[in-house]
Motif scaffolding. Sequence first.
Motif, PDB file in Angstrom:
ATOM      1  N   GLU A  47       6.059  15.872  -9.029  1.00  0.00           N
ATOM      2  CA  GLU A  47       5.325  15.925  -7.753  1.00  0.00           C
ATOM      3  C   GLU A  47       4.255  14.839  -7.706  1.00  0.00           C
ATOM      4  N   MET A  48       3.521  14.681  -8.799  1.00  0.00           N
ATOM      5  CA  MET A  48       2.476  13.656  -8.838  1.00  0.00           C
ATOM      6  C   MET A  48       3.080  12.261  -8.737  1.00  0.00           C
ATOM      7  N   LEU A  49       4.221  12.030  -9.388  1.00  0.00           N
ATOM      8  CA  LEU A  49       4.876  10.728  -9.301  1.00  0.00           C
ATOM      9  C   LEU A  49       5.313  10.428  -7.869  1.00  0.00           C
ATOM     10  N   GLY A  50       5.766  11.458  -7.173  1.00  0.00           N
ATOM     11  CA  GLY A  50       6.120  11.282  -5.770  1.00  0.00           C
ATOM     12  C   GLY A  50       4.921  10.855  -4.944  1.00  0.00           C
ATOM     13  N   LYS A  51       3.784  11.495  -5.194  1.00  0.00           N
ATOM     14  CA  LYS A  51       2.564  11.136  -4.463  1.00  0.00           C
ATOM     15  C   LYS A  51       2.118   9.723  -4.811  1.00  0.00           C
ATOM     16  N   VAL A  52       2.202   9.363  -6.089  1.00  0.00           N
ATOM     17  CA  VAL A  52       1.822   8.006  -6.503  1.00  0.00           C
ATOM     18  C   VAL A  52       2.740   6.976  -5.848  1.00  0.00           C
ATOM     19  N   THR A  53       4.025   7.276  -5.791  1.00  0.00           N
ATOM     20  CA  THR A  53       4.989   6.370  -5.144  1.00  0.00           C
ATOM     21  C   THR A  53       4.641   6.185  -3.673  1.00  0.00           C
ATOM     22  N   ASP A  54       4.304   7.283  -2.995  1.00  0.00           N
ATOM     23  CA  ASP A  54       3.908   7.189  -1.588  1.00  0.00           C
ATOM     24  C   ASP A  54       2.646   6.346  -1.434  1.00  0.00           C
ATOM     25  N   LYS A  58       2.051   2.745   0.591  1.00  0.00           N
ATOM     26  CA  LYS A  58       0.993   2.504   1.579  1.00  0.00           C
ATOM     27  C   LYS A  58       0.130   1.318   1.180  1.00  0.00           C
ATOM     28  N   ILE A  59      -0.192   1.221  -0.105  1.00  0.00           N
ATOM     29  CA  ILE A  59      -0.998   0.091  -0.583  1.00  0.00           C
ATOM     30  C   ILE A  59      -0.236  -1.211  -0.369  1.00  0.00           C
ATOM     31  N   ASN A  60       1.056  -1.205  -0.660  1.00  0.00           N
ATOM     32  CA  ASN A  60       1.871  -2.401  -0.450  1.00  0.00           C
ATOM     33  C   ASN A  60       1.870  -2.802   1.021  1.00  0.00           C
ATOM     34  N   GLU A  61       1.997  -1.819   1.904  1.00  0.00           N
ATOM     35  CA  GLU A  61       1.966  -2.097   3.342  1.00  0.00           C
ATOM     36  C   GLU A  61       0.619  -2.694   3.741  1.00  0.00           C
ATOM     37  N   MET A  62      -0.460  -2.145   3.191  1.00  0.00           N
ATOM     38  CA  MET A  62      -1.800  -2.666   3.507  1.00  0.00           C
ATOM     39  C   MET A  62      -1.954  -4.093   2.993  1.00  0.00           C
ATOM     40  N   ILE A  63      -1.421  -4.373   1.815  1.00  0.00           N
ATOM     41  CA  ILE A  63      -1.494  -5.728   1.263  1.00  0.00           C
ATOM     42  C   ILE A  63      -0.729  -6.701   2.149  1.00  0.00           C
ATOM     43  N   MET A  64       0.437  -6.278   2.612  1.00  0.00           N
ATOM     44  CA  MET A  64       1.220  -7.145   3.495  1.00  0.00           C
ATOM     45  C   MET A  64       0.456  -7.407   4.796  1.00  0.00           C
ATOM     46  N   ASP A  65      -0.181  -6.368   5.357  1.00  0.00           N
ATOM     47  CA  ASP A  65      -0.989  -6.548   6.571  1.00  0.00           C
ATOM     48  C   ASP A  65      -2.142  -7.502   6.312  1.00  0.00           C
ATOM     49  N   LEU A  66      -2.804  -7.354   5.160  1.00  0.00           N
ATOM     50  CA  LEU A  66      -3.913  -8.246   4.826  1.00  0.00           C
ATOM     51  C   LEU A  66      -3.425  -9.686   4.649  1.00  0.00           C
ATOM     52  N   ALA A  67      -2.270  -9.848   4.029  1.00  0.00           N
ATOM     53  CA  ALA A  67      -1.725 -11.194   3.836  1.00  0.00           C
ATOM     54  C   ALA A  67      -1.418 -11.836   5.183  1.00  0.00           C
ATOM     55  N   GLU A  68      -0.879 -11.054   6.100  1.00  0.00           N
ATOM     56  CA  GLU A  68      -0.586 -11.576   7.438  1.00  0.00           C
ATOM     57  C   GLU A  68      -1.883 -11.953   8.159  1.00  0.00           C
ATOM     58  N   THR A  69      -2.882 -11.109   8.071  1.00  0.00           N
ATOM     59  CA  THR A  69      -4.175 -11.392   8.703  1.00  0.00           C
ATOM     60  C   THR A  69      -4.797 -12.636   8.089  1.00  0.00           C
TER      61      THR A  69
END
Length: 93
Positions: A47-54, A58-69
């Motif tokens: 369960e914890m690994l699932g949460k960490v994966t999620d 989200k962190i990867n998505e935020m990094i991609m948004d920051l890179a685009e900005t």
Amino acid sequence: MMGLLGITDIQLSLRQLINAINKLAEAQTRSVNAMQGIAEGEARITEMLGKVTDMLAKINEMIMDLAETLSRTIDMVDSLPRARRGSAAPLSN
């Protein structure tokens, strides 16, 4: 008398056998309890690994948004000198 001694030996052997079986049953119960604890621990870890994966997604998505900005910001900064040159009035003497 010899027969009584034989019965006494058999009774003693049966008691020892019963005690050994009881000890084995107790050990098996402890093993089952330990296995259940391990299974519960594995479920919590999964369960914890699932949460960490999620969270990592989200962190990867935020990094991609920051890179685009950042890329857009760099493009805007790079275009500033060109814009200034194009809008600057020529000096008249």
